[in-house]
Design a protein around this motif. Sequence first.
Motif, short mmCIF file in Angstrom:
data_model
loop_
_atom_site.label_atom_id
_atom_site.label_comp_id
_atom_site.label_asym_id
_atom_site.label_seq_id
_atom_site.Cartn_x
_atom_site.Cartn_y
_atom_site.Cartn_z
N LEU A 1 0.83 -1.21 0.00
CA LEU A 1 0.00 0.00 0.00
C LEU A 1 0.87 1.26 0.00
O LEU A 1 1.76 1.41 0.84
CB LEU A 1 -0.90 0.00 1.25
N VAL A 2 0.60 2.14 -0.95
CA VAL A 2 1.29 3.43 -1.01
C VAL A 2 0.25 4.54 -0.98
O VAL A 2 -0.69 4.53 -1.79
CB VAL A 2 2.14 3.55 -2.31
N ALA A 3 0.39 5.45 -0.02
CA ALA A 3 -0.49 6.63 0.02
C ALA A 3 0.27 7.81 -0.54
O ALA A 3 1.45 8.02 -0.21
CB ALA A 3 -0.92 6.91 1.46
N ILE A 4 -0.39 8.56 -1.41
CA ILE A 4 0.23 9.75 -2.00
C ILE A 4 -0.66 10.94 -1.65
O ILE A 4 -1.85 10.95 -2.00
CB ILE A 4 0.33 9.61 -3.54
N VAL A 5 -0.11 11.90 -0.95
CA VAL A 5 -0.88 13.11 -0.66
C VAL A 5 -0.45 14.20 -1.63
O VAL A 5 0.70 14.63 -1.61
CB VAL A 5 -0.67 13.58 0.79
N ASP A 6 -1.38 14.59 -2.49
CA ASP A 6 -1.09 15.68 -3.42
C ASP A 6 -1.28 16.99 -2.66
O ASP A 6 -2.38 17.52 -2.56
CB ASP A 6 -2.03 15.63 -4.63
N LYS A 7 -0.18 17.48 -2.10
CA LYS A 7 -0.25 18.63 -1.19
C LYS A 7 -0.05 19.91 -2.01
O LYS A 7 1.04 20.47 -2.03
CB LYS A 7 0.82 18.48 -0.11
N ASN A 8 -1.12 20.33 -2.66
CA ASN A 8 -0.99 21.53 -3.50
C ASN A 8 -1.26 22.80 -2.72
O ASN A 8 -1.19 23.91 -3.27
CB ASN A 8 -1.86 21.41 -4.77
N GLY A 9 -1.60 22.64 -1.45
CA GLY A 9 -1.65 23.81 -0.58
C GLY A 9 -2.91 24.64 -0.67
O GLY A 9 -3.01 25.68 -0.02
N ASN A 10 -3.85 24.18 -1.48
CA ASN A 10 -5.09 24.96 -1.61
C ASN A 10 -6.31 24.06 -1.49
O ASN A 10 -6.26 22.88 -1.83
CB ASN A 10 -5.13 25.68 -2.96
#
Lengths: 278, 323
Positions: free
Chosen positions: A172-181
């Motif tokens: 399992l891989v979690a990816i957080v797309d942290k675009n800040g908005n």
Amino acid sequence: MSRSIEDLEEMARRIRVATVKELHASRSGHPGSSLSIVDMIAALYFGGFLKYDPRNPLWEERDLFLLSNGHAVPGLYACIALAGLFPVEELDGLRKFGTQLQGHAKRGSPPGIEISSGSLGQGLSVGIGIALGLKLEGKPNRVFVMMSDGEQQEGSTWEAIMFAPKHGLDNLVAIVDKNGNQINGPTSVIMPGLDPLAAKYEAFHWETTEINGNDMGEVVEALAQAATAKGPFAIISNTVTGKGVSYMEGDYHWHHGVITDELFATAMDDLGEPVPAR
Amino acid sequence: MDNGKYYPLGEKVAIRSAFGPAFLELARDNRKLVVVTADLGGSLNLVKFGEEYPDRYFNCGVAETNMIGICAGLAITGYTPFAVTFGSFLGRTMDHVRQSVGHNRVNVKIVGSHGGVSNAPDGPSAHALEDLAMFRALPDIAVVVVADANQVPKAVAAAADHPTSVYLRLYREPLPVFTDETTPFEIGKANVMRAGTDVTVVACGPHVGLCLEVADEMTPERSIEVIDCHTVKPIDAPTIISSAGRTGAVVTVEDHSIYGGLGSAVAEVLAENRPTPMKRVGLTAFATSGKYAEVIDAAGIGKDDVKRAIAAVVAAKAEGARR
């Protein structure tokens, strides 16, 4: 299917072009995150990190990519269309009645979309269930779950984060797309306590890395690192809202919005693409 | 019933206690059956299953929404997951059932124990009064209410085999068993437990037993038909319409909010097919702590409430006949 960083960057550019065309045609949708996630999904689908067969979307041996932040699905549609999972011409049907391309992700529509999402904070739990099921079956398939940073505000996300290490889910891989908005403003203003995020995943016993998610070299390195993890692996992927389109970059107003003809021309120019004849 | 499946008639047994053994027996023959619980497996007697099949028993802690999502994922990989907690704690999962289970079109069995006020002493936070309404509103999920401990093995097996998701409601208070091995159980098919001619009482859960006692107590003044409508969705319209046609008066009885549960389902069937004088017995407010017998009386779902509803609906029928 492994490609050079330059090749993957070109794929990301093409995905962005297709995404903007798609959103221009629909006159509604969520350009900000559809564009911020692109480098990561380009690397997954074209860099050899995600096992799939474009001629057989339900191939038993495939890895599963789950988009938990379902509003970013136009970016994913563009990516998997270019990957050959469905015809690129269908992208014009985004959000239109009678087409496969729902406004938010719908499982199997088109085949290749693994789960329904849109209501935030649910994808990681589903990904955990799939990862557990694969383990029970003794199968090597892997599960990638992409989430948004705003989505980290959902309590249910933390229920899932707390659970995954208990069963040593190295698939399992979690990816957080942290675009800040997020929709009403910068995440740092809406919910300052979100940071530091990587440290939180680490505190919950995840192996974690934090990268510039719009830098293909760093993306590829993080995905390679994830492949050797001993348990659930989190990639905190710092990105830019609306990446690649000058007037959208970093602006929360482009969480969702309408790409007019004029703005479309500017976007094509920004992406180094000739404006198609009308 | 440690080894045998069925209890003698009249024995007081908690429905929830019968769940674990019934599930274990079924799971021995079906390796695809798995449990995900929000730390309430013990309350449903699942400890033995967890010991025998530790790899198929997931305790996700006090985290109901995660439990539902994990079940959806397990179902995607071909398992038949049972999500197990108390009915009162499922309200928060509605959006997760809607999207992760419903929109994904996966087959998940959701078990809500301690239905209604059957966990009476724990008070209103532990009472499940809205679960039937919630699950009834969602497409592609059957709603099954277990009436006594002997119905548990049949209901669990039927739920596991059912082609769609199922909500299975269980209860805590030990109450007398009134069905036996031979009592049929089919999802979607109500059981006429006792024939009568004056009034039809449609009930679900342990209140079926209460209504059978009421019917006994009101004999010979009243001839009361009692139906165990264990499946609230899809509701058995033919059985209800036929009985209402014969008796001309209907009372519904449930340990649930009067809005959205069995009474509403029966009212919908009758209003659209055979308008019939009708009264609903159910809760209209939150209840309080106390002994089960005290709480159901105070909540308006005791025997006297059923008797009053029967008297009122029979009077309404007579009034209608005079017009």
